[in-house]
Design an enzyme around this catalytic site. Structure first.
Site, PDB file in Angstrom:
ATOM      1  N   SER A 126       9.222   0.811  -6.452  1.00  0.00           N
ATOM      2  CA  SER A 126       8.928   1.072  -7.693  1.00  0.00           C
ATOM      3  C   SER A 126      10.135   0.769  -8.666  1.00  0.00           C
ATOM      4  O   SER A 126      11.373   1.074  -8.419  1.00  0.00           O
ATOM      5  CB  SER A 126       8.285   1.998  -8.195  1.00  0.00           C
ATOM      6  OG  SER A 126       8.090   1.870  -9.771  1.00  0.00           O
ATOM      7  N   THR A 128      10.635   1.868 -11.104  1.00  0.00           N
ATOM      8  CA  THR A 128      10.974   3.353 -11.701  1.00  0.00           C
ATOM      9  C   THR A 128      12.190   4.014 -11.239  1.00  0.00           C
ATOM     10  O   THR A 128      12.661   5.000 -11.820  1.00  0.00           O
ATOM     11  CB  THR A 128       9.835   4.226 -11.625  1.00  0.00           C
ATOM     12  OG1 THR A 128       9.557   4.401 -10.121  1.00  0.00           O
ATOM     13  CG2 THR A 128       8.535   3.774 -12.246  1.00  0.00           C
ATOM     14  N   TYR A 155       6.859  11.629  -9.433  1.00  0.00           N
ATOM     15  CA  TYR A 155       6.453  10.331  -8.698  1.00  0.00           C
ATOM     16  C   TYR A 155       7.654   9.445  -8.423  1.00  0.00           C
ATOM     17  O   TYR A 155       7.860   8.964  -7.408  1.00  0.00           O
ATOM     18  CB  TYR A 155       5.473   9.564  -9.879  1.00  0.00           C
ATOM     19  CG  TYR A 155       5.196   8.287  -9.387  1.00  0.00           C
ATOM     20  CD1 TYR A 155       4.317   7.940  -8.236  1.00  0.00           C
ATOM     21  CD2 TYR A 155       5.825   7.139 -10.037  1.00  0.00           C
ATOM     22  CE1 TYR A 155       4.358   6.527  -7.694  1.00  0.00           C
ATOM     23  CE2 TYR A 155       5.502   5.844  -9.624  1.00  0.00           C
ATOM     24  CZ  TYR A 155       4.834   5.390  -8.482  1.00  0.00           C
ATOM     25  OH  TYR A 155       4.589   4.207  -8.135  1.00  0.00           O
ATOM     26  N   LYS A 159       9.764   8.314  -4.811  1.00  0.00           N
ATOM     27  CA  LYS A 159      10.010   6.800  -4.509  1.00  0.00           C
ATOM     28  C   LYS A 159      11.633   6.966  -4.004  1.00  0.00           C
ATOM     29  O   LYS A 159      11.835   6.208  -3.047  1.00  0.00           O
ATOM     30  CB  LYS A 159       9.664   5.904  -5.627  1.00  0.00           C
ATOM     31  CG  LYS A 159       8.323   5.505  -5.838  1.00  0.00           C
ATOM     32  CD  LYS A 159       7.560   4.851  -4.710  1.00  0.00           C
ATOM     33  CE  LYS A 159       6.142   4.324  -5.030  1.00  0.00           C
ATOM     34  NZ  LYS A 159       5.342   3.992  -3.717  1.00  0.00           N
TER      35      LYS A 159
HETATM   36  P1  NAD Z   1      -3.894   2.818  -5.159  1.00  0.00           P
HETATM   37  O1  NAD Z   1      -4.036   4.269  -5.605  1.00  0.00           O
HETATM   38  O2  NAD Z   1      -4.891   1.977  -5.813  1.00  0.00           O
HETATM   39  O3  NAD Z   1      -3.672   2.585  -3.785  1.00  0.00           O
HETATM   40  C1  NAD Z   1      -3.214   3.568  -2.913  1.00  0.00           C
HETATM   41  C2  NAD Z   1      -4.206   3.727  -1.677  1.00  0.00           C
HETATM   42  O4  NAD Z   1      -3.858   4.853  -0.787  1.00  0.00           O
HETATM   43  C3  NAD Z   1      -5.581   4.372  -2.084  1.00  0.00           C
HETATM   44  O5  NAD Z   1      -6.536   3.563  -1.580  1.00  0.00           O
HETATM   45  C4  NAD Z   1      -5.710   5.716  -1.418  1.00  0.00           C
HETATM   46  O6  NAD Z   1      -7.024   6.078  -1.306  1.00  0.00           O
HETATM   47  C5  NAD Z   1      -4.828   5.743  -0.341  1.00  0.00           C
HETATM   48  N1  NAD Z   1      -4.169   6.870   0.070  1.00  0.00           N
HETATM   49  C6  NAD Z   1      -3.629   7.878  -0.820  1.00  0.00           C
HETATM   50  N2  NAD Z   1      -3.318   9.020  -0.066  1.00  0.00           N
HETATM   51  C7  NAD Z   1      -3.829   8.687   1.244  1.00  0.00           C
HETATM   52  C8  NAD Z   1      -3.741   9.506   2.231  1.00  0.00           C
HETATM   53  N3  NAD Z   1      -3.429  10.678   2.396  1.00  0.00           N
HETATM   54  N4  NAD Z   1      -4.389   8.852   3.609  1.00  0.00           N
HETATM   55  C9  NAD Z   1      -4.742   7.758   3.758  1.00  0.00           C
HETATM   56  N5  NAD Z   1      -4.702   6.906   2.468  1.00  0.00           N
HETATM   57  C10 NAD Z   1      -4.483   7.500   1.287  1.00  0.00           C
HETATM   58  O7  NAD Z   1      -2.492   2.467  -5.727  1.00  0.00           O
HETATM   59  P2  NAD Z   1      -1.700   0.915  -6.054  1.00  0.00           P
HETATM   60  O8  NAD Z   1      -1.627   0.471  -7.256  1.00  0.00           O
HETATM   61  O9  NAD Z   1      -2.586   0.050  -4.981  1.00  0.00           O
HETATM   62  O10 NAD Z   1      -0.482   1.226  -5.444  1.00  0.00           O
HETATM   63  C11 NAD Z   1       0.098   0.741  -3.925  1.00  0.00           C
HETATM   64  C12 NAD Z   1       1.652   1.150  -3.905  1.00  0.00           C
HETATM   65  O11 NAD Z   1       2.190   0.559  -4.974  1.00  0.00           O
HETATM   66  C13 NAD Z   1       2.039   2.775  -4.188  1.00  0.00           C
HETATM   67  O12 NAD Z   1       2.776   3.054  -3.105  1.00  0.00           O
HETATM   68  C14 NAD Z   1       2.474   2.625  -5.615  1.00  0.00           C
HETATM   69  O13 NAD Z   1       3.309   3.928  -5.862  1.00  0.00           O
HETATM   70  C15 NAD Z   1       3.162   1.398  -5.339  1.00  0.00           C
HETATM   71  N6  NAD Z   1       3.425   0.734  -6.810  1.00  0.00           N
HETATM   72  C16 NAD Z   1       2.303   0.612  -7.631  1.00  0.00           C
HETATM   73  C17 NAD Z   1       2.585   0.138  -9.006  1.00  0.00           C
HETATM   74  C18 NAD Z   1       1.217   0.023  -9.955  1.00  0.00           C
HETATM   75  O14 NAD Z   1       1.576  -0.158 -11.159  1.00  0.00           O
HETATM   76  N7  NAD Z   1       0.018  -0.090  -9.449  1.00  0.00           N
HETATM   77  C19 NAD Z   1       3.867  -0.077  -9.550  1.00  0.00           C
HETATM   78  C20 NAD Z   1       4.954   0.133  -8.665  1.00  0.00           C
HETATM   79  C21 NAD Z   1       4.496   0.451  -7.350  1.00  0.00           C
HETATM   80  N1  UDP Z   2       0.990   2.578 -22.712  1.00  0.00           N
HETATM   81  C1  UDP Z   2       0.324   2.698 -23.969  1.00  0.00           C
HETATM   82  N2  UDP Z   2      -1.006   3.195 -23.764  1.00  0.00           N
HETATM   83  C2  UDP Z   2      -1.824   3.576 -22.580  1.00  0.00           C
HETATM   84  C3  UDP Z   2      -1.020   3.209 -21.375  1.00  0.00           C
HETATM   85  C4  UDP Z   2       0.363   2.785 -21.582  1.00  0.00           C
HETATM   86  O1  UDP Z   2       0.871   2.815 -24.916  1.00  0.00           O
HETATM   87  O2  UDP Z   2      -2.961   3.613 -22.528  1.00  0.00           O
HETATM   88  C5  UDP Z   2       2.650   2.196 -22.659  1.00  0.00           C
HETATM   89  C6  UDP Z   2       3.158   3.265 -21.844  1.00  0.00           C
HETATM   90  O3  UDP Z   2       4.005   3.857 -22.742  1.00  0.00           O
HETATM   91  C7  UDP Z   2       4.231   2.101 -21.201  1.00  0.00           C
HETATM   92  C8  UDP Z   2       3.615   0.810 -21.114  1.00  0.00           C
HETATM   93  O4  UDP Z   2       2.601   0.954 -21.785  1.00  0.00           O
HETATM   94  O5  UDP Z   2       5.215   1.948 -22.045  1.00  0.00           O
HETATM   95  C9  UDP Z   2       3.202   0.389 -19.591  1.00  0.00           C
HETATM   96  O6  UDP Z   2       2.681   1.679 -19.067  1.00  0.00           O
HETATM   97  P1  UDP Z   2       1.874   1.576 -17.708  1.00  0.00           P
HETATM   98  O7  UDP Z   2       1.618   3.062 -17.502  1.00  0.00           O
HETATM   99  O8  UDP Z   2       0.886   0.849 -17.373  1.00  0.00           O
HETATM  100  O9  UDP Z   2       3.120   1.297 -16.956  1.00  0.00           O
HETATM  101  P2  UDP Z   2       4.565   2.311 -16.572  1.00  0.00           P
HETATM  102  O10 UDP Z   2       5.627   1.104 -16.993  1.00  0.00           O
HETATM  103  O11 UDP Z   2       4.639   3.388 -17.503  1.00  0.00           O
HETATM  104  O12 UDP Z   2       4.626   2.516 -15.133  1.00  0.00           O
END
Ligand code: NAD
Ligand code: UDP
Length: 342
Positions: A126, A128, A155, A159
């Site tokens: 991420s 992040t 979190y 990562k």
């Molecule tokens: P999500 O929560 O929708 O998907 C994660 C899946 O993992 C879920 O289906 C959950 O049931 C499964 N899971 C969790 N713990 C488990 C376990 N112990 N055993 C088996 N399955 C398990 O999340 P997502 O948004 O699809 O994200 C996928 C990846 O991408 C994650 O690593 C997340 O950190 C990363 N990511 C997501 C975002 C975002 O904004 N969605 C941004 C950056 C990185």
């Molecule tokens: N945010 C907001 N209201 C919400 C959810 C998010 O103002 O209900 C803002 C949050 O502060 C961030 C941006 O929207 O600056 C994107 O947030 P999100 O949680 O989707 O992703 P992040 O970049 O924080 O992982």
């Protein structure tokens, strides 16, 4: 005849999109998920899109014996590791759970990968992991090689730690690692069958906005407006999930095409290079859906960084992919989906 066999955690938001697109590109996928943050219903929708059901196991990644049975049954080539606990606010309340779950269960998985000689992995990292404000005064965007630390919540720390572990594995156990740092993935599959569907009130901005737009929630809480940005609200880069997944396929093909058989640890920033503020997203959504979205400025989230964006040259040059879907198009698609399913 399908090519490589992949194992992935998919019933979640990004994973479900990945399975569909990898299957369409002739890769066989095997899906493992404990359904803790997803629903079995997604399998039905996947079947509707593909015309068949990919192999699925309801297994917790922490259950090493069951996971090992799956490793024995298939001759995997790759792992795409999506499974994660990902609620930032929850990670602040339960930091030990997040470290235990995200780090330890990944180590169990890597042990199996090593034992069964499955050395290829795509890891969902991420943006992040970067520090605050990724541009210096001369507008030199921070790149994949810049140092990352000072994570503001557990979190993010998990990562960061996992990236370091994977780097070690690449050097000492010859893993080939594609470490993809996502910016803010948004919206749904173009089929509109699969989407980001949190079971509870959404944490992320865009599902929240849509739930306000369909009157499921009364107004958007905007987490304060005194940041030194264009309109005092946070700035992010929002990438359409369909573009994001295409980038995974490119990452995958990069290793195949270049016949890389040495250890390898490569990081890519995946983003669109268009940064928008929370207020801009809100106004663009209103324009696209022809509807006013009520909002209020509320408290600050402790962990929020004002601006999150950086350089994407590396991904563009090496993986040969440019994002194709504009923010407006993403918003329009999403609205069609939410409006039709309310
Ligand atoms: P999500 O929560 O929708 O998907 C994660 C899946 O993992 C879920 O289906 C959950 O049931 C499964 N899971 C969790 N713990 C488990 C376990 N112990 N055993 C088996 N399955 C398990 O999340 P997502 O948004 O699809 O994200 C996928 C990846 O991408 C994650 O690593 C997340 O950190 C990363 N990511 C997501 C975002 C975002 O904004 N969605 C941004 C950056 C990185
Ligand atoms: N945010 C907001 N209201 C919400 C959810 C998010 O103002 O209900 C803002 C949050 O502060 C961030 C941006 O929207 O600056 C994107 O947030 P999100 O949680 O989707 O992703 P992040 O970049 O924080 O992982």
């Amino acid at each position: 005849m399908k090519k490589n066999v992949l194992i992935t955690w998919w019933l979640g938001y990004i994973g479900s999109h990945a399975v569909v697109e990898f299957e369409k590109n002739w890769y066989k996928t095997v899906i493992v998920d404990n359904l803790s943050n997803s629903s079995i219903e997604a399998l039905i929708w996947i079947e509707k899109i593909l015309g068949y059901k990919p192999d699925f196991f309801e297994v917790d990644i922490r259950d090493k014996n069951k996971l090992e049975e799956i490793f024995k049954k298939y001759n995997f080539d790759w792992v795409i590791h999506f499974a994660w606990l990902k609620a930032v606010w929850e990670s602040c309340l339960k930091p030990l759970d997040y470290h235990d779950n995200n780090i330890l269960w990944s180590i169990r998985l890597f042990e199996l990968m090593d034992k069964y000689n499955v050395k290829n992995i795509i890891f969902s990292s991420s943006a992040t992991v970067y520090k605050e404000k990724f541009v210096d005064k001369n507008f030199n965007w921070y790149t994949e090689n810049d140092l990352t630390w000072d994570c503001t919540n557990p979190y993010w720390t998990t990562k960061f730690i996992l990236e370091q572990i994977l780097r070690d594995l690449s050097i000492h156990l010859k893993f080939r690692v594609m470490n993809l740092r996502y910016f803010n993935p948004i919206w749904a599959h173009t089929s509109w069958y699969i989407w980001e569907d949190p079971n509870w009130i959404p944490n992320n901005l865009l599902p929240y906005i849509m739930k306000v737009a369909i009157w499921e929630l009364p107004y958007l809480n905007i987490f304060w407006n005194d940041y030194s940005t264009i309109d005092w609200t946070w700035v992010r880069d929002y990438i359409d999930v369909n573009d994001l997944i295409e980038w995974h396929i490119k990452a995958f093909q990069y290793i195949e095409k270049n016949n890389i058989d040495l250890w390898f640890f490569n990081i890519y920033n995946l983003w669109t290079w268009k940064w928008v503020s929370v207020l801009e997203i809100l106004k663009t959504t209103e324009k696209v859906i022809w509807k006013e979205i009520p909002y209020k400025f509320v408290w600050r989230r402790d962990w929020d960084l004002a601006e999150v964006y950086c350089n994407r040259e590396k991904a563009y040059k090496e993986l040969w992919f440019k994002t194709k879907i504009s923010l407006e198009e993403s918003l329009r698609n999403s609205w069609k989906f939410y409006n039709n399913n309310k």
